[in-house]
Enzyme design. Sequence first.
Site, PDB file in Angstrom:
ATOM      1  N   ASP A  22       0.864  -1.234  -0.007  1.00 16.91           N
ATOM      2  CA  ASP A  22      -0.045  -0.004  -0.112  1.00 16.91           C
ATOM      3  C   ASP A  22       0.958   1.254   0.013  1.00 16.91           C
ATOM      4  OD1 ASP A  22      -1.776  -2.120   0.386  1.00 16.91           O
ATOM      5  OD2 ASP A  22      -2.978  -1.158   1.999  1.00 16.91           O
TER       6      ASP A  22
ATOM      7  N   GLU B 226       0.403  -5.247  -5.710  1.00 14.94           N
ATOM      8  CA  GLU B 226      -0.340  -4.630  -6.368  1.00 14.94           C
ATOM      9  C   GLU B 226       1.064  -3.687  -7.239  1.00 14.94           C
ATOM     10  OE1 GLU B 226      -3.074  -0.417  -6.863  1.00 14.94           O
ATOM     11  OE2 GLU B 226      -3.927  -2.553  -5.645  1.00 14.94           O
TER      12      GLU B 226
END
Length: 392
Positions: A22, A287
Site C-alpha cells: 500500500d 499491486e
Amino acid sequence: MINMPRANHWDIFCTVVDNYGDIGVTWRLAKQIANEYSIPVNLWVDDLASFSHILPALNPFKKVQSFSGVNIIHWAEPLPIGFIAGDVIVEAFACELPEQVKNQLLHLHQTDPKSVPIWLNLEYLSAEDWVEGCHGLPSLQANGLKKYFYFPGFTAKTGGLICEQNLFAQRDAWQADTANKLQLFNELNLKGIKAEDTVISIFSYETQALATLCELWQQGAKKVHALIPKGRSLHSLTHLLPCEIEALVPGQKIVHGNLTLHILPMTNQQSFDRLLWSCDINIVRGEDSFMRAQWAAKPFIWHIYPQEDDYHLVKLEAFLKIYCDNLAPEIAENWSKLNLAFNQAQQSAVDLHWQNLNPVSLPLLQHVKQWPINAINDADLATRLVQFVKNS
C-alpha cells in the site's frame, strides 16, 4: 470550532499493509502529483519503519519530513500537527480517516459546503468488468458528506494505472546497454552474474511452487541466478539455505547445481525498477510490484495476495484475460496456466507449464514490450485523478 483557512494542497492517508504494497503505491502517487503537477502533497503514514525500507533516507522517528516534494507526516492519534483541509483528501485503500479530520470536514460541510475538500477512496487495482461501472461513483455518508470511489484499472472508463510520464523512455535507455544491468548487479554486491546468464527476480509470498521452480532451475542446462530479498519468499526455500533466514546477509550467494540464490539488499523504488528492467523474468506480488513488472517489459509471474474463497483467483483470471488478448493462443494458454498453477501451488503443473513456455520466445518478448503502451490508455492514474478532481 474556529473556521480553518483553506490550503491549496492534497492530503493522502495510508495505513501500511503487508509492509510495502500500500505504501509503495501511495508513495509513487504522491511523488507524481507533487512533481508532475506542482501540487503540494501531505502524505500521512502510520508505519514509518516499514516505509523506510523503500525510502532509506526516511527517519522512522521524525514526525514531519520532506522528500521529493512531498511532506511525509507520521499518522498517529492525535495527529502530530494541526490539520488544515486542502483541496483533496485521499483515503488509500479504504483506510479510515482520523476523527480529527472527519470532524473538520463535517464542520466545513455545516458552515460552508462549497469549501469541503473532494474526498476520494483510492481502491485496489482490479481488471474485473464491474470496475468500470463503479469508478467515480459518489457515496453519501451518514453525516451528509460525500465520498467518491476511485478505481484504478486497465480501460479508458477506469482511473488508470500509476506510471510516471518519462518512465518508458528511462527504461528503454537502461535496457539498451547491457553494461547498465551488470553495473547494478555489482552495486548490489551480486557476484558472478554474466551477461548471458538467466537472471530472475523473486518477490513472492510463501508457496511450494517456488521450491518446484528452484529444483527445476538447479537441474537445468543453463545457469540461473535467482535474486531474492530477505522475507516471505525465502520461507519456501529453507531447505536450500545454509542457515536461518535471519542470519543471511545481503550479497550472500548459495549455489545448488546450475542455480545460484543471491540475497538482495532492500532498495528504494528507483533501484527496484532498475532491478526489474535488468532481469529476464520477474516473479512479483501484491499491486505495486505487479505494475512495475508490467512496465519493465519483461515476462513475469504475478503472485496475487490470497483472499477468502479463492476470490484472488477471480481477479487473476480477469487480468490474464485482458493481458493475453493479443498473444498467440498457445502462448496465452500456457502463460495463463503457469500463473494460475503458481498461485494454487500446483507443483507438477508449475513444472510442466514452465518447461512448455520459453520465456524468451520472440512473440512473448514482443508482447511484453507492447503491453505497457496499450495498457496506459493515453493517460496514467495521476493524470486522470487530477482531471477527475477538476471535473468534480
